[in-house]
Design an enzyme around this catalytic site. Sequence first.
Site, mmCIF file in Angstrom:
data_model
loop_
_atom_site.group_PDB
_atom_site.id
_atom_site.type_symbol
_atom_site.label_atom_id
_atom_site.label_comp_id
_atom_site.label_asym_id
_atom_site.label_seq_id
_atom_site.Cartn_x
_atom_site.Cartn_y
_atom_site.Cartn_z
ATOM 1 N N GLU A 1 -5.061 7.461 6.600
ATOM 2 C CA GLU A 1 -5.838 6.714 5.844
ATOM 3 C C GLU A 1 -6.309 5.685 6.924
ATOM 4 O OE1 GLU A 1 -6.107 3.893 1.601
ATOM 5 O OE2 GLU A 1 -4.778 5.765 1.967
ATOM 6 N N HIS B 1 1.042 -1.076 0.230
ATOM 7 C CA HIS B 1 0.038 -0.159 0.029
ATOM 8 C C HIS B 1 0.881 1.318 0.122
ATOM 9 C CE1 HIS B 1 -3.176 2.817 2.353
ATOM 10 N NE2 HIS B 1 -3.258 2.810 1.016
ATOM 11 N N GLU C 1 2.371 1.818 -3.487
ATOM 12 C CA GLU C 1 1.354 2.532 -4.287
ATOM 13 C C GLU C 1 1.255 3.976 -4.141
ATOM 14 O OE1 GLU C 1 -2.917 3.705 -3.508
ATOM 15 O OE2 GLU C 1 -2.807 1.663 -3.142
ATOM 16 N N HIS C 2 1.403 4.801 -2.933
ATOM 17 C CA HIS C 2 1.340 5.810 -2.451
ATOM 18 C C HIS C 2 2.604 6.700 -3.349
ATOM 19 C CE1 HIS C 2 -1.789 6.952 0.481
ATOM 20 N NE2 HIS C 2 -1.985 5.916 0.241
#
Length: 214
Positions: A138, A57, A60-61
Amino acid sequence: MLKVQQSASDDRAYRYFRLESNELQVLVISDPSTDKSAAALDVKVGSYSDELAGEAHFLEHMLFMGTSKYPNENDYNIYLNQNGGSSNAYTDLEHTNYHLDVLPGSLDGAMDRLAQFFIEPLMKEEALDRERQAVDSEHAKNLQSDMWRTYQLTKSLASSDHPYSKFGTGNANSLAKVNQQTIKAFYEKHYSANRMALVVLGQESLDELQSMVQ
């Protein structure tokens, strides 16, 4: 080249092919009447592959934080916003997906910017802490969601020997040991074109769309 099966009422044109140079699977769709062009690239890697919780994740950022060809961190989203488009991405258990839409006529520029994520992303040292905090925020937001709380409950009931039990989102604590070297190593290990699939929709002909991809 495989023939794509489609409904008799579907008047769009489809073509599936695989790039000989790197084995990337591609589906292009020609629709001269569409008012938006779009693309999505899926990488067959997700949180199941994490060595540190939330690593997939976090990567991805980081891919949004500039590339060698477009070093400005915001260039991708600026281009899309200026051309009536948008983008998003998500990391799942075994997949990470990057997708966009944009006004017809601006697809080529959008595709070029997206492609650089998978050619030469910068993953700059100075962006690590900011994106680590973005992932943490998040996660904090997810704590207020009944859907996410239920999802995490089911994961906590899974065997600890199974990757489903992993904490896939990540937070500041789980990502504390991630640095530029480790995130680049994760990228080099898992982000290979033969594990990717791309779909592109545009007003252009199939030949033009295929040429754009190649």
